[in-house]
Design a protein around this motif. Structure first.
Motif, mmCIF file in Angstrom:
data_model
loop_
_atom_site.group_PDB
_atom_site.id
_atom_site.type_symbol
_atom_site.label_atom_id
_atom_site.label_comp_id
_atom_site.label_asym_id
_atom_site.label_seq_id
_atom_site.Cartn_x
_atom_site.Cartn_y
_atom_site.Cartn_z
ATOM 1 N N LEU A 7 0.819 -1.203 0.000
ATOM 2 C CA LEU A 7 0.000 0.000 0.000
ATOM 3 C C LEU A 7 0.855 1.257 0.000
ATOM 4 N N GLY A 8 1.979 1.207 0.708
ATOM 5 C CA GLY A 8 2.834 2.386 0.778
ATOM 6 C C GLY A 8 3.479 2.738 -0.544
ATOM 7 N N GLU A 9 3.525 1.787 -1.504
ATOM 8 C CA GLU A 9 4.138 2.030 -2.796
ATOM 9 C C GLU A 9 3.144 2.569 -3.815
ATOM 10 N N LEU A 10 1.884 2.835 -3.391
ATOM 11 C CA LEU A 10 0.853 3.222 -4.341
ATOM 12 C C LEU A 10 0.270 4.590 -3.999
ATOM 13 N N PRO A 11 1.036 5.638 -4.155
ATOM 14 C CA PRO A 11 0.524 6.960 -3.802
ATOM 15 C C PRO A 11 -0.723 7.381 -4.554
ATOM 16 N N PRO A 12 -0.966 6.950 -5.821
ATOM 17 C CA PRO A 12 -2.183 7.401 -6.495
ATOM 18 C C PRO A 12 -3.459 6.720 -5.983
ATOM 19 N N LEU A 13 -3.310 5.692 -5.138
ATOM 20 C CA LEU A 13 -4.460 4.887 -4.773
ATOM 21 C C LEU A 13 -5.564 5.699 -4.121
ATOM 22 N N HIS A 14 -5.202 6.650 -3.274
ATOM 23 C CA HIS A 14 -6.228 7.386 -2.559
ATOM 24 C C HIS A 14 -7.041 8.284 -3.487
ATOM 25 N N LYS A 15 -6.570 8.467 -4.715
ATOM 26 C CA LYS A 15 -7.317 9.282 -5.659
ATOM 27 C C LYS A 15 -8.332 8.446 -6.438
ATOM 28 N N GLN A 16 -8.200 7.111 -6.350
ATOM 29 C CA GLN A 16 -9.145 6.253 -7.031
ATOM 30 C C GLN A 16 -10.401 6.102 -6.182
ATOM 31 N N LYS A 17 -11.521 5.786 -6.848
ATOM 32 C CA LYS A 17 -12.786 5.656 -6.135
ATOM 33 C C LYS A 17 -13.319 4.244 -6.268
ATOM 34 N N TYR A 18 -13.686 3.663 -5.145
ATOM 35 C CA TYR A 18 -14.257 2.326 -5.122
ATOM 36 C C TYR A 18 -15.623 2.392 -4.436
ATOM 37 N N THR A 19 -16.495 1.441 -4.770
ATOM 38 C CA THR A 19 -17.798 1.369 -4.104
ATOM 39 C C THR A 19 -17.657 0.705 -2.733
ATOM 40 N N TYR A 20 -16.786 -0.309 -2.666
ATOM 41 C CA TYR A 20 -16.611 -1.042 -1.419
ATOM 42 C C TYR A 20 -15.134 -1.285 -1.130
ATOM 43 N N ALA A 63 -6.151 -6.373 -5.296
ATOM 44 C CA ALA A 63 -5.755 -6.572 -3.910
ATOM 45 C C ALA A 63 -4.421 -5.910 -3.642
ATOM 46 N N ILE A 64 -4.254 -5.360 -2.446
ATOM 47 C CA ILE A 64 -3.012 -4.704 -2.056
ATOM 48 C C ILE A 64 -2.619 -5.148 -0.652
ATOM 49 N N GLU A 65 -1.331 -5.094 -0.386
ATOM 50 C CA GLU A 65 -0.821 -5.505 0.915
ATOM 51 C C GLU A 65 -0.823 -4.332 1.873
ATOM 52 N N GLY A 66 -1.288 -4.574 3.082
ATOM 53 C CA GLY A 66 -1.275 -3.523 4.092
ATOM 54 C C GLY A 66 -1.878 -4.005 5.391
ATOM 55 N N ASP A 67 -1.287 -3.594 6.491
ATOM 56 C CA ASP A 67 -1.765 -3.968 7.825
ATOM 57 C C ASP A 67 -2.790 -2.931 8.278
ATOM 58 N N ILE A 68 -4.067 -3.317 8.377
ATOM 59 C CA ILE A 68 -5.111 -2.336 8.720
ATOM 60 C C ILE A 68 -5.046 -1.925 10.183
ATOM 61 N N GLY A 69 -4.118 -2.512 10.937
ATOM 62 C CA GLY A 69 -3.896 -2.058 12.311
ATOM 63 C C GLY A 69 -2.863 -0.944 12.381
ATOM 64 N N SER A 70 -2.364 -0.485 11.214
ATOM 65 C CA SER A 70 -1.352 0.574 11.158
ATOM 66 C C SER A 70 -1.986 1.864 10.654
ATOM 67 N N TYR A 71 -1.771 2.960 11.388
ATOM 68 C CA TYR A 71 -2.316 4.255 10.946
ATOM 69 C C TYR A 71 -1.694 4.684 9.622
ATOM 70 N N ARG A 72 -0.414 4.295 9.374
ATOM 71 C CA ARG A 72 0.233 4.651 8.114
ATOM 72 C C ARG A 72 -0.524 4.054 6.943
ATOM 73 N N VAL A 73 -1.014 2.834 7.129
ATOM 74 C CA VAL A 73 -1.802 2.170 6.085
ATOM 75 C C VAL A 73 -3.210 2.764 6.020
#
Length: 491
Positions: A7-20, A63-73
């Protein structure tokens, strides 16, 4: 080999829109992804396990890798604008952290969270989850549901086989509880219809009176044939069925030693009671006997008339208080099945019966003569011709502010007739009326409704109507208040 990006390697991700968003790619997350794909919904899965993420991507899931218990993620999650977020990891701490983050950083989309055990369910709800998922409970519920379906399928065929085994000349007497309601009559009507479809004759029998004006409208509009039980009536029926009650002499006036052949009920057996019937189906987990009958009809693929469907649906709605009381999934499923067959106009007429002029007069007298002791209201309406006006008056008076229990009574045909209603969860008004008047007359009812009839006895010799009403009022009031533990107020 597919390269897995973090997840940390994908800076454009937060600009994408998903339904779920699916946070957790285990078996539950994959099952959900499969269903969303079938519905052509766009989503992304986040999971902390690189191997699992790789496997998901190989199945063409995003699918992307990321620990949802981390605020950075969590800060990189594309949560803005999503319709739903499913927090499904196997870590309780990570699920709570993700849930709290989501709820504090977005205008609250629908959020489902997974509980890892029963002790964590309340914490997830407090953190803001709309739905908490506990997989073992779901599996157990589904297994129980399937078991109930199997039992119901077997019971419906056993019932029809038993009826078919009866001699053609054996008339079935279908007995409902005393002072019956719409659920009892609808269930009995269904059993009668099923018996007649097999060439067997059946009658619906009852003790007591039809008290509620909606029940009277129900019987009249649906043209339900009834037989009031009098001396010698039962001798005509070699086969007895109990519907919406289960034990002779309990909530019905059958002699306790009556041989019963069929029992269909949703009330639990009285403690210590036993049954020796040929067919018994008792399901306390459902809210209405009409639900059981509807499910029989459904399992048997029985031809359902609009009249019978209307009766059963109204019976379910009545006994579950419009699905607000003791309602199970079975009740809702049965109602959904019936709804497509009902006569909507007929249902509307049953729900809004007109009030007769006498009922209006009795209501007026009941209001004028009301006496209040704490939250209890007692009213003497005098001499009446139509005793079914009493339940209508009792229903109305129960709506008064500060009133939890109502008893309305009058004199009809040399009897004191009583109707009682209660919304007090601390008492069972049927038990109260039985305790107060059972020894001197016919009495009984349910948690919220009850009725009684008492012969005038020694009072029948009193010719002065005013004196007679005063004497009966003193006797009824004293017994009723004594039964509810207010003896001091009855003096």
């Amino acid at each position: 080999m597919v390269q897995v990006k973090q997840l940390g390697e994908l800076p454009p991700l937060h600009k994408q829109k998903y339904t779920y968003l699916i946070l957790g790619g285990g078996s539950i997350g994959v099952a959900l992804a499969r269903e969303l794909t079938k519905s052509r919904k766009d989503f992304i899965i986040v999971d902390a396990d690189p191997a699992r993420v790789e496997a998901l991507r190989e199945q063409d899931y995003e699918a992307i890798e990321g620990d949802i218990g981390s605020y950075r993620v969590l800060e990189k999650l594309p949560i803005k604008g999503v319709e739903g977020i499913f927090i499904l990891s196997s870590s309780h701490a990570a699920n709570v952290k993700a849930l709290e983050y989501v709820k504090s950083h977005t205008p609250a989309p629908f959020v489902m969270a997974r509980a890892v055990d029963l002790l964590t369910i309340d914490e997830l709800y407090r953190a803001g989850a709309d739905i908490v998922l506990h997989p073992p409970t779901i599996v157990a519920d589904e297994a129980l549901n399937e078991l109930q379906k199997m039992e119901l399928h077997g019971a419906s065929w056993q019932l029809m086989s038993y009826i078919k085994s009866l001699d053609a000349g054996q008339r079935v007497g279908i007995v409902v509880h005393d002072n019956p309601d719409s659920d009892a009559f609808a269930s009995a009507l269904c059993l009668r219809t099923m018996a007649e479809s097999l060439g067997r004759s059946a009658d619906i029998l009852y003790y007591g009176m039809i008290g509620h004006h909606e029940t009277r409208a129900f019987v009249n509009l649906l043209d339900i044939p009834l037989v009031h039980i009098a001396n010698g009536v039962l001798d005509k029926y070699p086969v007895i069925a109990l519907v919406d009650c289960n034990t002779p002499g309990k909530n019905n006036s059958l002699p306790p030693n009556t041989r019963v052949n069929i029992v269909i009920d949703h009330h639990p057996l009285p403690e210590g009671a036993g049954l020796n019937a040929d067919f018994v189906d008792i399901r306390p987990e459902v809210g209405a006997a009409s639900t059981m009958m509807a499910r029989y009809v459904q399992e048997l693929d029985f031809e359902l008339s609009s009249h019978l469907a209307t009766a059963l649906l109204y019976g379910i709605r009545t006994d579950t208080n419009e699905f607000r009381r003791n309602t199970s999934a079975a009740d809702l499923n049965a109602a959904a099945y019936l709804y497509g067959f009902v006569d909507k106009d007929l249902l509307s007429q049953i729900e809004t019966p007109s009030m007769s002029p006498e009922a209006m007069d009795v209501l007026g007298v009941a209001i004028r003569n009301k006496k209040i002791e704490g939250s209890y209201l007692i009213s003497n309406v005098g001499f009446i011709h139509d005793r079914d006006t009493l339940p209508q008056a009792a229903d109305y008076l129960l709506k008064l502010e500060g009133i939890s229990t109502v008893l309305v009574f009058g004199i009809s045909e040399e009897r004191i007739v009583i109707s009682a209603r209660s919304k007090d969860i601390r008492i069972n008004i049927g038990d109260v009326i039985q305790k107060a008047f059972g020894e001197i007359g016919s009495a009984g009812g349910h948690q919220k409704t009850a009725a009684a009839q008492i012969p005038l006895g020694v009072f029948s010799g009193v010719k002065d109507r005013a004196i007679l009403m005063k004497l009966t009022e003193e006797a009824v009031t004293r017994r009723f208040l004594g039964a509810v533990g207010m003896e001091g107020q009855a003096e």
